[in-house]
Design a protein around this motif. Structure first.
Motif, PDB file in Angstrom:
ATOM      1  N   ASN A   1       0.825  -1.196   0.000  1.00 36.44           N
ATOM      2  CA  ASN A   1       0.000   0.000   0.000  1.00 36.44           C
ATOM      3  C   ASN A   1       0.865   1.254   0.000  1.00 36.44           C
ATOM      4  O   ASN A   1       1.978   1.258   0.540  1.00 36.44           O
ATOM      5  CB  ASN A   1      -0.911   0.005   1.232  1.00 36.44           C
ATOM      6  N   LEU A   2       0.334   2.321  -0.585  1.00 38.10           N
ATOM      7  CA  LEU A   2       1.026   3.600  -0.535  1.00 38.10           C
ATOM      8  C   LEU A   2       1.026   4.107   0.899  1.00 38.10           C
ATOM      9  O   LEU A   2       0.055   3.917   1.641  1.00 38.10           O
ATOM     10  CB  LEU A   2       0.347   4.619  -1.453  1.00 38.10           C
ATOM     11  N   ARG A   3       2.101   4.729   1.303  1.00 33.62           N
ATOM     12  CA  ARG A   3       2.232   5.220   2.664  1.00 33.62           C
ATOM     13  C   ARG A   3       1.951   6.715   2.723  1.00 33.62           C
ATOM     14  O   ARG A   3       2.324   7.452   1.815  1.00 33.62           O
ATOM     15  CB  ARG A   3       3.647   4.926   3.189  1.00 33.62           C
ATOM     16  N   PRO A   4       1.304   7.172   3.791  1.00 36.05           N
ATOM     17  CA  PRO A   4       0.986   8.604   3.906  1.00 36.05           C
ATOM     18  C   PRO A   4       2.247   9.459   3.928  1.00 36.05           C
ATOM     19  O   PRO A   4       3.251   9.104   4.558  1.00 36.05           O
ATOM     20  CB  PRO A   4       0.224   8.687   5.237  1.00 36.05           C
TER      21      PRO A   4
ATOM     22  N   PHE B   1      11.192  13.043   0.647  1.00 36.50           N
ATOM     23  CA  PHE B   1      11.630  12.716  -0.707  1.00 36.50           C
ATOM     24  C   PHE B   1      11.647  11.209  -0.922  1.00 36.50           C
ATOM     25  O   PHE B   1      11.137  10.700  -1.929  1.00 36.50           O
ATOM     26  CB  PHE B   1      13.019  13.318  -0.902  1.00 36.50           C
ATOM     27  N   ARG B   2      12.195  10.496   0.054  1.00 41.15           N
ATOM     28  CA  ARG B   2      12.275   9.039  -0.069  1.00 41.15           C
ATOM     29  C   ARG B   2      10.875   8.411  -0.051  1.00 41.15           C
ATOM     30  O   ARG B   2      10.583   7.495  -0.828  1.00 41.15           O
ATOM     31  CB  ARG B   2      13.122   8.456   1.061  1.00 41.15           C
ATOM     32  N   ARG B   3      10.011   8.897   0.832  1.00 41.06           N
ATOM     33  CA  ARG B   3       8.658   8.357   0.902  1.00 41.06           C
ATOM     34  C   ARG B   3       7.897   8.599  -0.408  1.00 41.06           C
ATOM     35  O   ARG B   3       7.171   7.733  -0.886  1.00 41.06           O
ATOM     36  CB  ARG B   3       7.914   8.985   2.081  1.00 41.06           C
ATOM     37  N   ALA B   4       8.075   9.789  -0.988  1.00 41.34           N
ATOM     38  CA  ALA B   4       7.412  10.100  -2.260  1.00 41.34           C
ATOM     39  C   ALA B   4       7.880   9.150  -3.358  1.00 41.34           C
ATOM     40  O   ALA B   4       7.063   8.646  -4.150  1.00 41.34           O
ATOM     41  CB  ALA B   4       7.680  11.552  -2.653  1.00 41.34           C
ATOM     42  N   TYR B   5       9.183   8.877  -3.389  1.00 40.65           N
ATOM     43  CA  TYR B   5       9.716   7.979  -4.422  1.00 40.65           C
ATOM     44  C   TYR B   5       9.298   6.535  -4.155  1.00 40.65           C
ATOM     45  O   TYR B   5       9.060   5.763  -5.085  1.00 40.65           O
ATOM     46  CB  TYR B   5      11.241   8.107  -4.463  1.00 40.65           C
ATOM     47  N   TYR B   6       9.204   6.173  -2.875  1.00 43.71           N
ATOM     48  CA  TYR B   6       8.719   4.839  -2.508  1.00 43.71           C
ATOM     49  C   TYR B   6       7.291   4.639  -3.017  1.00 43.71           C
ATOM     50  O   TYR B   6       6.968   3.602  -3.615  1.00 43.71           O
ATOM     51  CB  TYR B   6       8.759   4.678  -0.982  1.00 43.71           C
ATOM     52  N   ASN B   7       6.434   5.625  -2.767  1.00 41.32           N
ATOM     53  CA  ASN B   7       5.045   5.522  -3.213  1.00 41.32           C
ATOM     54  C   ASN B   7       4.949   5.418  -4.728  1.00 41.32           C
ATOM     55  O   ASN B   7       4.124   4.669  -5.264  1.00 41.32           O
ATOM     56  CB  ASN B   7       4.251   6.732  -2.723  1.00 41.32           C
TER      57      ASN B   7
ATOM     58  N   GLU C   1       0.502  18.450  -3.474  1.00 41.58           N
ATOM     59  CA  GLU C   1      -0.876  18.689  -3.899  1.00 41.58           C
ATOM     60  C   GLU C   1      -1.351  17.624  -4.894  1.00 41.58           C
ATOM     61  O   GLU C   1      -2.547  17.359  -5.000  1.00 41.58           O
ATOM     62  CB  GLU C   1      -0.985  20.075  -4.534  1.00 41.58           C
ATOM     63  N   ILE C   2      -0.412  17.023  -5.610  1.00 45.28           N
ATOM     64  CA  ILE C   2      -0.745  16.018  -6.623  1.00 45.28           C
ATOM     65  C   ILE C   2      -0.669  14.600  -6.063  1.00 45.28           C
ATOM     66  O   ILE C   2      -1.434  13.720  -6.457  1.00 45.28           O
ATOM     67  CB  ILE C   2       0.207  16.150  -7.836  1.00 45.28           C
ATOM     68  N   GLU C   3       0.231  14.367  -5.127  1.00 45.75           N
ATOM     69  CA  GLU C   3       0.478  13.011  -4.628  1.00 45.75           C
ATOM     70  C   GLU C   3      -0.781  12.290  -4.129  1.00 45.75           C
ATOM     71  O   GLU C   3      -0.917  11.081  -4.356  1.00 45.75           O
ATOM     72  CB  GLU C   3       1.537  13.046  -3.524  1.00 45.75           C
ATOM     73  N   PRO C   4      -1.720  12.973  -3.440  1.00 46.66           N
ATOM     74  CA  PRO C   4      -2.930  12.255  -2.996  1.00 46.66           C
ATOM     75  C   PRO C   4      -3.707  11.596  -4.133  1.00 46.66           C
ATOM     76  O   PRO C   4      -4.430  10.621  -3.897  1.00 46.66           O
ATOM     77  CB  PRO C   4      -3.761  13.366  -2.330  1.00 46.66           C
TER      78      PRO C   4
ATOM     79  N   ASN D   1      -6.466   3.123  -4.818  1.00 48.44           N
ATOM     80  CA  ASN D   1      -7.706   2.573  -4.279  1.00 48.44           C
ATOM     81  C   ASN D   1      -8.654   2.149  -5.392  1.00 48.44           C
ATOM     82  O   ASN D   1      -9.327   1.137  -5.305  1.00 48.44           O
ATOM     83  CB  ASN D   1      -8.402   3.617  -3.395  1.00 48.44           C
ATOM     84  N   GLY D   2      -8.690   2.970  -6.451  1.00 43.83           N
ATOM     85  CA  GLY D   2      -9.560   2.651  -7.575  1.00 43.83           C
ATOM     86  C   GLY D   2      -9.192   1.339  -8.224  1.00 43.83           C
ATOM     87  O   GLY D   2     -10.035   0.538  -8.587  1.00 43.83           O
ATOM     88  N   GLU D   3      -7.884   1.105  -8.344  1.00 42.95           N
ATOM     89  CA  GLU D   3      -7.432  -0.128  -8.973  1.00 42.95           C
ATOM     90  C   GLU D   3      -7.747  -1.329  -8.095  1.00 42.95           C
ATOM     91  O   GLU D   3      -8.132  -2.389  -8.573  1.00 42.95           O
ATOM     92  CB  GLU D   3      -5.934  -0.045  -9.267  1.00 42.95           C
TER      93      GLU D   3
END
Length: 236
Positions: A3-6, A82-88, A208-211, A218-220
């Motif tokens: 799952n994507l992490r907050p 930065f790392r969390r964004a790239y992980y997601n 602002e875009i990441e969410p 979730n849609g997938e």
């Protein structure tokens, strides 16, 4: 599937600390100017008291220690975001150029640190833009990399100037050398202002875009559940 992490809270903390760094940069500019004025007085044959010189040195040291502490913490929180964004993004895109670990490690490897973080940031923006444009029909925003080039250029200039100031100030003894060190510190702090502002923008724009990636994820998953249910035989 993972799952994507907050990541929103990390973005907020990183931005808050960058604002703190910016505030200290402005204070540092004022303090460096006062020191420059004192040094110019001495260079022109004027006199200053021992108490004035001591107070100046103490003020500069206190500001320097505070700046270093906040700067280090700010750097850590930025890299965590930065790392969390790239992980997601790794969860959604299977064709990224680097591993998620490089989003943190690339900042600390000599030579590679001069270009790899910039490459990852661009890919973060571009691949997210591509994913949302192709998989989310309601997506109409443009995640541009325009400011990333300025962000990285200012970061490199600021880093090189910071290293120069640190090394030069350690051996500065004469009035001329102290003036040179102070002027370099002033310039570094001035450059730090637009750097901080652009860094905040870079984080905000992506946050602002990441969410939308969470919604896409979730849609997938929902679609997969529906598809699996459709395959089940209907019991009478």
């Amino acid at each position: 599937m993972e799952n994507l992490r907050p990541n929103g809270q990390r973005a907020k903390i990183a931005i808050m600390l960058i604002w703190m760094v910016l505030t200290i940069e402005i204070i540092s500019i004022l303090s460096d100017y006062l020191q420059y004025d004192l040094l110019q007085t001495v260079a022109n044959g004027g006199q200053i008291t021992t108490e004035t010189a001591t107070d100046n040195d103490l003020r500069q040291k206190i500001i320097g220690f505070i700046y270093l502490g906040v700067y280090v913490i700010s750097g850590i929180t930025f890299i965590q975001w930065f790392r969390r964004a790239y992980y997601n993004l790794h969860i959604k895109a299977a064709t990224l150029s680097f591993t998620e670990g490089w989003a943190a490690g690339s900042w600390f490897v000599p030579i590679i640190s001069l270009y790899r973080p910039n490459q990852i940031m661009k890919e973060l923006y571009q691949e997210t833009q591509r994913l949302l444009s192709t998989k989310n029909e309601n997506y109409a925003q443009n995640l541009t990399t325009h400011f990333i080039g300025w962000w990285w250029a200012l970061w490199l200039i600021s880093s090189f100037l910071g290293q120069f100031v640190f090394r030069y100030s350690l051996k500065a003894e004469t009035i001329e050398e102290l003036i040179t060190s102070t002027v370099a510190s002033l310039i570094a702090s001035i450059i730090g202002i637009p750097l901080a502002l652009i860094t905040v923008k870079v984080i905000k724009d992506y946050s602002e875009i990441e969410p939308l990636l969470y919604e896409l994820n979730n849609g997938e998953e929902d679609q997969k559940i529906i598809s699996d249910t459709d395959l089940q035989p209907i019991e009478n």
